[in-house]
Design a protein around this motif. Structure first.
Motif, PDB file in Angstrom:
ATOM      1  N   GLN A 145     -52.331  35.155  52.681  1.00 15.43           N
ATOM      2  CA  GLN A 145     -52.323  35.198  54.142  1.00 15.43           C
ATOM      3  C   GLN A 145     -51.144  36.045  54.633  1.00 15.43           C
ATOM      4  N   PRO A 146     -51.326  37.376  54.753  1.00 13.84           N
ATOM      5  CA  PRO A 146     -50.220  38.235  55.241  1.00 13.84           C
ATOM      6  C   PRO A 146     -50.184  38.210  56.769  1.00 13.84           C
ATOM      7  N   SER A 147     -49.685  37.107  57.332  1.00 10.74           N
ATOM      8  CA  SER A 147     -49.771  36.892  58.775  1.00 10.74           C
ATOM      9  C   SER A 147     -48.408  36.858  59.462  1.00 10.74           C
ATOM     10  N   SER A 148     -47.344  37.242  58.760  1.00 14.55           N
ATOM     11  CA  SER A 148     -46.011  37.242  59.349  1.00 14.55           C
ATOM     12  C   SER A 148     -45.919  38.244  60.501  1.00 14.55           C
ATOM     13  N   ASP A 149     -45.027  37.981  61.452  1.00 12.43           N
ATOM     14  CA  ASP A 149     -44.780  38.942  62.519  1.00 12.43           C
ATOM     15  C   ASP A 149     -44.031  40.170  62.002  1.00 12.43           C
ATOM     16  N   SER A 150     -43.391  40.051  60.832  1.00 15.31           N
ATOM     17  CA  SER A 150     -42.643  41.157  60.248  1.00 15.31           C
ATOM     18  C   SER A 150     -43.546  41.993  59.339  1.00 15.31           C
ATOM     19  N   PRO A 151     -43.715  43.295  59.633  1.00 13.42           N
ATOM     20  CA  PRO A 151     -44.534  44.142  58.761  1.00 13.42           C
ATOM     21  C   PRO A 151     -44.059  44.146  57.309  1.00 13.42           C
ATOM     22  N   MET A 152     -42.727  44.190  57.092  1.00 10.89           N
ATOM     23  CA  MET A 152     -42.216  44.240  55.723  1.00 10.89           C
ATOM     24  C   MET A 152     -42.476  42.939  54.970  1.00 10.89           C
ATOM     25  N   LEU A 153     -42.387  41.812  55.668  1.00 10.81           N
ATOM     26  CA  LEU A 153     -42.683  40.542  55.006  1.00 10.81           C
ATOM     27  C   LEU A 153     -44.157  40.458  54.643  1.00 10.81           C
ATOM     28  N   ILE A 191     -52.187  50.426  47.663  1.00  8.51           N
ATOM     29  CA  ILE A 191     -51.423  51.245  48.602  1.00  8.51           C
ATOM     30  C   ILE A 191     -52.102  51.259  49.969  1.00  8.51           C
ATOM     31  N   TRP A 192     -53.422  51.409  49.965  1.00 15.79           N
ATOM     32  CA  TRP A 192     -54.191  51.336  51.220  1.00 15.79           C
ATOM     33  C   TRP A 192     -53.904  50.024  51.941  1.00 15.79           C
ATOM     34  N   MET A 193     -53.989  48.908  51.213  1.00  9.98           N
ATOM     35  CA  MET A 193     -53.787  47.606  51.832  1.00  9.98           C
ATOM     36  C   MET A 193     -52.379  47.467  52.383  1.00  9.98           C
ATOM     37  N   ALA A 194     -51.381  47.941  51.654  1.00 11.88           N
ATOM     38  CA  ALA A 194     -50.002  47.849  52.126  1.00 11.88           C
ATOM     39  C   ALA A 194     -49.819  48.640  53.421  1.00 11.88           C
ATOM     40  N   GLU A 195     -50.417  49.827  53.497  1.00 12.17           N
ATOM     41  CA  GLU A 195     -50.307  50.629  54.718  1.00 12.17           C
ATOM     42  C   GLU A 195     -51.010  49.930  55.878  1.00 12.17           C
ATOM     43  N   VAL A 196     -52.171  49.328  55.610  1.00  9.14           N
ATOM     44  CA  VAL A 196     -52.884  48.563  56.643  1.00  9.14           C
ATOM     45  C   VAL A 196     -52.009  47.428  57.172  1.00  9.14           C
ATOM     46  N   LEU A 197     -51.322  46.717  56.269  1.00  7.50           N
ATOM     47  CA  LEU A 197     -50.505  45.579  56.673  1.00  7.50           C
ATOM     48  C   LEU A 197     -49.258  45.992  57.437  1.00  7.50           C
ATOM     49  N   LEU A 198     -48.836  47.237  57.294  1.00 11.39           N
ATOM     50  CA  LEU A 198     -47.767  47.737  58.145  1.00 11.39           C
ATOM     51  C   LEU A 198     -48.254  47.922  59.584  1.00 11.39           C
ATOM     52  N   ALA A 242     -47.114  53.561  35.928  1.00 13.04           N
ATOM     53  CA  ALA A 242     -47.720  54.439  36.930  1.00 13.04           C
ATOM     54  C   ALA A 242     -48.039  53.679  38.208  1.00 13.04           C
ATOM     55  N   VAL A 243     -48.589  52.462  38.064  1.00  7.23           N
ATOM     56  CA  VAL A 243     -48.882  51.640  39.241  1.00  7.23           C
ATOM     57  C   VAL A 243     -47.601  51.384  40.033  1.00  7.23           C
ATOM     58  N   SER A 244     -46.506  51.053  39.334  1.00  6.76           N
ATOM     59  CA  SER A 244     -45.233  50.767  40.005  1.00  6.76           C
ATOM     60  C   SER A 244     -44.685  52.001  40.714  1.00  6.76           C
ATOM     61  N   LEU A 245     -44.750  53.155  40.040  1.00  8.34           N
ATOM     62  CA  LEU A 245     -44.277  54.394  40.650  1.00  8.34           C
ATOM     63  C   LEU A 245     -45.112  54.769  41.872  1.00  8.34           C
ATOM     64  N   ASN A 246     -46.434  54.630  41.746  1.00 11.76           N
ATOM     65  CA  ASN A 246     -47.322  54.995  42.855  1.00 11.76           C
ATOM     66  C   ASN A 246     -47.049  54.135  44.084  1.00 11.76           C
ATOM     67  N   LEU A 247     -46.993  52.820  43.884  1.00  9.21           N
ATOM     68  CA  LEU A 247     -46.754  51.924  45.009  1.00  9.21           C
ATOM     69  C   LEU A 247     -45.386  52.171  45.638  1.00  9.21           C
ATOM     70  N   ALA A 248     -44.351  52.256  44.808  1.00  7.02           N
ATOM     71  CA  ALA A 248     -43.003  52.443  45.334  1.00  7.02           C
ATOM     72  C   ALA A 248     -42.878  53.775  46.081  1.00  7.02           C
ATOM     73  N   GLY A 249     -43.465  54.847  45.520  1.00  6.73           N
ATOM     74  CA  GLY A 249     -43.378  56.149  46.159  1.00  6.73           C
ATOM     75  C   GLY A 249     -44.057  56.198  47.511  1.00  6.73           C
ATOM     76  N   HIS A 250     -45.288  55.715  47.567  1.00  4.24           N
ATOM     77  CA  HIS A 250     -46.027  55.764  48.827  1.00  4.24           C
ATOM     78  C   HIS A 250     -45.439  54.822  49.870  1.00  4.24           C
ATOM     79  N   LEU A 251     -45.105  53.602  49.457  1.00  7.87           N
ATOM     80  CA  LEU A 251     -44.620  52.631  50.428  1.00  7.87           C
ATOM     81  C   LEU A 251     -43.246  53.003  50.972  1.00  7.87           C
ATOM     82  N   SER A 252     -42.359  53.495  50.128  1.00  2.06           N
ATOM     83  CA  SER A 252     -41.043  53.899  50.634  1.00  2.06           C
ATOM     84  C   SER A 252     -41.196  55.037  51.637  1.00  2.06           C
ATOM     85  N   ALA A 253     -42.142  55.947  51.394  1.00  2.00           N
ATOM     86  CA  ALA A 253     -42.398  57.037  52.350  1.00  2.00           C
ATOM     87  C   ALA A 253     -42.939  56.483  53.670  1.00  2.00           C
ATOM     88  N   PHE A 254     -43.889  55.522  53.604  1.00  2.00           N
ATOM     89  CA  PHE A 254     -44.420  54.911  54.824  1.00  2.00           C
ATOM     90  C   PHE A 254     -43.298  54.276  55.638  1.00  2.00           C
TER      91      PHE A 254
END
Length: 309
Positions: A145-153, A191-198, A242-254
């Protein structure tokens, strides 16, 4: 919501990228046509299938005007096919739908009801119900349940808890996520889901199900996905890294792009995310090995990577 389409029901686009799964695609579309929610457009994007997909889809489109069929002359790769299907959506809401999955009859209606009543939500989904050949349910997906008011949380909670990622199959508020993209890499859907949750909150309804077949969840499976999406060779050899690098790279850029004041901290953010994802994957691998030792032959469907389309 049974019966004719009501004008008050917003249009929902169901996007199905597919490749060589004719029989299961038929099951998926039949379930959608029997849905209690009627105001649908069912978009099938065929990635140059060589089986009977074209004939089945032509018959489906002829029998029900809600079915829209598109066929690529050459295989575009799974990620491009996912994005092409989404580009054809015209509804207020859309779902990505696996060509080998099927939804409960009330799945879409329940998701749309929540989205209509809470404007802070950008995504509502059900839970995965897993089957192993005989049709009996043998396991369920994790409720996050990603329902926090904080995007990062919201993002941190999702990254730490996600395994099979059934939340990906929910209903999205199309305008809110229009600028989000799914990159062509391992963990592209994460990565898609993380960007959506932001962009906004998500909600999971534990009483409705997307029905899925069990599959492999091993490093060899990730290597196959890497090969399918034509990822760099080291991704296939070291998929967890590779999964760790991909997620960290894209999310830090977002994160930095959305908050330029964090630019000085971009490397710290990258390494913090990389370590978080890598630690999570190590723990996940250990739990899977323990579970396999206790119950040989049990696996879960993989979910970093693009789907079958």
């Amino acid at each position: 919501m049974d019966g004719p389409v009501r004008q008050l029901d917003p249009l929902v686009s169901v996007c199905i990228p597919t490749y060589n799964r004719a029989s299961k695609l038929q099951r998926a579309v039949d379930a959608l046509l029997a849905s209690s929610y009627k105001n649908l457009e069912i978009i099938i994007s065929d990635n140059a299938s060589s089986d009977d997909t074209e004939n089945i889809c032509a018959a489906l489109a002829q029998s029900d005007r809600r079915v829209r069929y598109f066929r690529h002359s050459e295989n575009q790769g799974p990620t491009a096919n996912f994005e092409y299907a989404r580009s054809q959506a015209t509804g207020k809401y859309f779902l990505w739908h696996g060509d080998d999955d099927y939804l409960d009859p009330n799945y879409i209606g329940a998701c749309i009801n929540e989205l209509e009543n809470d404007q802070s939500l950008v995504l509502v989904s059900g839970v995965a119900a897993y089957h192993r050949g005989d049709g009996n349910i043998t396991g369920y997906g994790k409720v996050i349940q990603p329902s926090s008011d904080s995007p990062m949380l919201r993002v941190t909670k999702y990254i730490w808890l996600v395994t099979e990622n059934s939340i990906f199959c929910g209903a999205y508020r199309r305008a809110a996520v229009e600028e989000c993209t799914m990159p062509n890499c391992l963990a592209g859907d994460w990565i898609w889901m993380a960007e959506v949750l932001l962009k906004g909150k998500a909600k999971v309804l534990p009483t409705i199900y997307v029905h899925r077949d069990y599959g492999d969840n091993t490093s060899s499976s990730l290597r196959r996905i890497a090969s399918t999406i034509k990822a760099p060779p080291y991704h296939a050899r070291f998929p967890r890294t590779a999964v760790s690098l991909n997620l960290a790279g894209h999310l830090s850029a977002f994160i930095v792009n959305s908050n330029p004041s964090l630019t000085r901290n971009k490397y710290f953010i990258f390494f913090a995310l990389f370590n978080l994802v890598l630690l999570k994957q190590i723990g996940w691998s250990i739990r899977l090995r323990i579970a396999h030792g206790r119950h040989p032959g049990t696996t879960q469907r993989p979910r970093p990577g693009a789907g079958s389309g």
